[in-house]
Design a protein around this motif. Structure first.
Motif, PDB file in Angstrom:
ATOM      1  N   GLU A  53      68.504  12.473  37.112  1.00 40.88           N
ATOM      2  CA  GLU A  53      67.702  12.080  35.948  1.00 40.88           C
ATOM      3  C   GLU A  53      66.439  11.392  36.465  1.00 40.88           C
ATOM      4  O   GLU A  53      66.512  10.340  37.095  1.00 40.88           O
ATOM      5  CB  GLU A  53      68.476  11.127  35.036  1.00 40.88           C
ATOM      6  CG  GLU A  53      69.752  11.691  34.468  1.00 40.88           C
ATOM      7  CD  GLU A  53      70.939  11.629  35.433  1.00 40.88           C
ATOM      8  OE1 GLU A  53      70.888  10.875  36.425  1.00 40.88           O
ATOM      9  OE2 GLU A  53      71.904  12.369  35.217  1.00 40.88           O
ATOM     10  N   VAL A  54      65.291  12.009  36.185  1.00 40.04           N
ATOM     11  CA  VAL A  54      64.015  11.515  36.707  1.00 40.04           C
ATOM     12  C   VAL A  54      62.967  11.525  35.596  1.00 40.04           C
ATOM     13  O   VAL A  54      63.197  12.083  34.520  1.00 40.04           O
ATOM     14  CB  VAL A  54      63.532  12.378  37.902  1.00 40.04           C
ATOM     15  CG1 VAL A  54      64.525  12.309  39.050  1.00 40.04           C
ATOM     16  CG2 VAL A  54      63.298  13.817  37.498  1.00 40.04           C
ATOM     17  N   ASN A  55      61.811  10.940  35.896  1.00 47.91           N
ATOM     18  CA  ASN A  55      60.653  11.018  35.009  1.00 47.91           C
ATOM     19  C   ASN A  55      59.548  11.760  35.721  1.00 47.91           C
ATOM     20  O   ASN A  55      59.408  11.646  36.944  1.00 47.91           O
ATOM     21  CB  ASN A  55      60.149   9.627  34.618  1.00 47.91           C
ATOM     22  CG  ASN A  55      61.036   8.958  33.599  1.00 47.91           C
ATOM     23  OD1 ASN A  55      61.546   9.604  32.687  1.00 47.91           O
ATOM     24  ND2 ASN A  55      61.234   7.665  33.744  1.00 47.91           N
ATOM     25  N   VAL A  56      58.777  12.531  34.957  1.00 46.26           N
ATOM     26  CA  VAL A  56      57.623  13.216  35.521  1.00 46.26           C
ATOM     27  C   VAL A  56      56.391  12.895  34.683  1.00 46.26           C
ATOM     28  O   VAL A  56      56.476  12.682  33.481  1.00 46.26           O
ATOM     29  CB  VAL A  56      57.803  14.755  35.614  1.00 46.26           C
ATOM     30  CG1 VAL A  56      58.915  15.112  36.581  1.00 46.26           C
ATOM     31  CG2 VAL A  56      58.045  15.381  34.269  1.00 46.26           C
TER      32      VAL A  56
ATOM     33  N   PRO B 127      54.640   9.876  30.706  1.00 45.27           N
ATOM     34  CA  PRO B 127      55.854  10.231  31.450  1.00 45.27           C
ATOM     35  C   PRO B 127      56.928  10.768  30.507  1.00 45.27           C
ATOM     36  O   PRO B 127      57.020  10.337  29.352  1.00 45.27           O
ATOM     37  CB  PRO B 127      56.305   8.907  32.059  1.00 45.27           C
ATOM     38  CG  PRO B 127      55.119   8.015  32.022  1.00 45.27           C
ATOM     39  CD  PRO B 127      54.293   8.469  30.858  1.00 45.27           C
ATOM     40  N   ARG B 128      57.708  11.721  31.009  1.00 43.62           N
ATOM     41  CA  ARG B 128      58.830  12.244  30.218  1.00 43.62           C
ATOM     42  C   ARG B 128      60.052  12.383  31.107  1.00 43.62           C
ATOM     43  O   ARG B 128      59.948  12.612  32.306  1.00 43.62           O
ATOM     44  CB  ARG B 128      58.483  13.562  29.554  1.00 43.62           C
ATOM     45  CG  ARG B 128      58.188  14.698  30.487  1.00 43.62           C
ATOM     46  CD  ARG B 128      57.759  15.942  29.691  1.00 43.62           C
ATOM     47  NE  ARG B 128      57.229  16.956  30.569  1.00 43.62           N
ATOM     48  CZ  ARG B 128      57.896  18.040  30.955  1.00 43.62           C
ATOM     49  NH1 ARG B 128      59.107  18.243  30.520  1.00 43.62           N
ATOM     50  NH2 ARG B 128      57.344  18.913  31.765  1.00 43.62           N
ATOM     51  N   SER B 129      61.201  12.222  30.494  1.00 42.83           N
ATOM     52  CA  SER B 129      62.469  12.317  31.208  1.00 42.83           C
ATOM     53  C   SER B 129      62.873  13.768  31.353  1.00 42.83           C
ATOM     54  O   SER B 129      62.757  14.553  30.401  1.00 42.83           O
ATOM     55  CB  SER B 129      63.566  11.569  30.446  1.00 42.83           C
ATOM     56  OG  SER B 129      63.264  10.204  30.391  1.00 42.83           O
TER      57      SER B 129
ATOM     58  N   GLU C 139      64.473  22.786  39.766  1.00 38.68           N
ATOM     59  CA  GLU C 139      63.895  22.979  38.442  1.00 38.68           C
ATOM     60  C   GLU C 139      63.947  21.644  37.723  1.00 38.68           C
ATOM     61  O   GLU C 139      64.965  20.940  37.787  1.00 38.68           O
ATOM     62  CB  GLU C 139      64.683  24.016  37.653  1.00 38.68           C
ATOM     63  CG  GLU C 139      64.156  24.227  36.252  1.00 38.68           C
ATOM     64  CD  GLU C 139      65.004  25.185  35.432  1.00 38.68           C
ATOM     65  OE1 GLU C 139      64.887  25.134  34.189  1.00 38.68           O
ATOM     66  OE2 GLU C 139      65.787  25.958  36.003  1.00 38.68           O
ATOM     67  N   LEU C 140      62.856  21.289  37.059  1.00 37.88           N
ATOM     68  CA  LEU C 140      62.782  20.050  36.295  1.00 37.88           C
ATOM     69  C   LEU C 140      62.771  20.416  34.819  1.00 37.88           C
ATOM     70  O   LEU C 140      61.792  20.939  34.313  1.00 37.88           O
ATOM     71  CB  LEU C 140      61.528  19.246  36.655  1.00 37.88           C
ATOM     72  CG  LEU C 140      61.353  18.907  38.136  1.00 37.88           C
ATOM     73  CD1 LEU C 140      60.043  18.144  38.355  1.00 37.88           C
ATOM     74  CD2 LEU C 140      62.535  18.108  38.666  1.00 37.88           C
ATOM     75  N   ALA C 141      63.875  20.155  34.129  1.00 38.73           N
ATOM     76  CA  ALA C 141      63.967  20.545  32.707  1.00 38.73           C
ATOM     77  C   ALA C 141      64.507  19.405  31.873  1.00 38.73           C
ATOM     78  O   ALA C 141      65.222  18.558  32.333  1.00 38.73           O
ATOM     79  CB  ALA C 141      64.873  21.760  32.562  1.00 38.73           C
TER      80      ALA C 141
END
Length: 136
Positions: free
Chosen positions: A82-85, A92-94, A134-136
């Motif tokens: 679980e990250v933020n971009v 920023p979004r999770s 993949e970041l989703a």
């Protein structure tokens, strides 16, 4: 190490000041800020990372420019997906980072190399399989 941290700090500040744009060696390359939790420390870590938008999905590649060890953020994502971009000037979004299985990774990596041939050179410099998330 201190020099690298200062370099990263300056690039992160430039990214935020300029709506996601960074000059120098990163100029014109799609970049995001990845905020993860340290695998060992549990502390927040922020990294400037190149990303690829492929089929409306966001991917990051743990190339470390072909070094024999993955960048620290790879270990962080494996431990705490679980990250933020932050992309561009967007807030920023999770997201959740999913490491791709080998066959899917190979397909995406081929597209990455088509778009950024340097990643093909990175792959030649190391025996490790360079991970793709993949970041989703």
């Amino acid at each position: 190490m201190a020099g690298e941290r200062e370099f990263n700090k300056q690039n992160i500040e430039e990214f935020r000041r300029n709506g996601g744009k960074v000059g120098g060696q990163f100029e014109g390359f799609p970049l995001l800020l990845l905020t993860s939790t340290g695998a060992k420390s549990g502390e927040e870590r922020i990294n400037l990372v190149a990303y690829f938008d492929i089929d409306d999905k966001i991917y990051v590649v743990g190339s470390a420019a072909g070094r024999d060890q993955s960048p620290a953020w790879v270990f962080n994502l494996r431990a705490h997906p679980e990250v933020n971009v932050e992309i561009g000037a967007d807030p920023p979004r999770s997201v959740v980072a999913k490491e791709l299985p080998r066959d899917e990774r190979d397909r995406i990596y081929r597209i990455v190399v088509e778009r950024a041939p340097g990643f093909g050179e990175y792959e030649k410099r190391t025996d490790r399989v360079i991970p793709v998330f993949e970041l989703a």
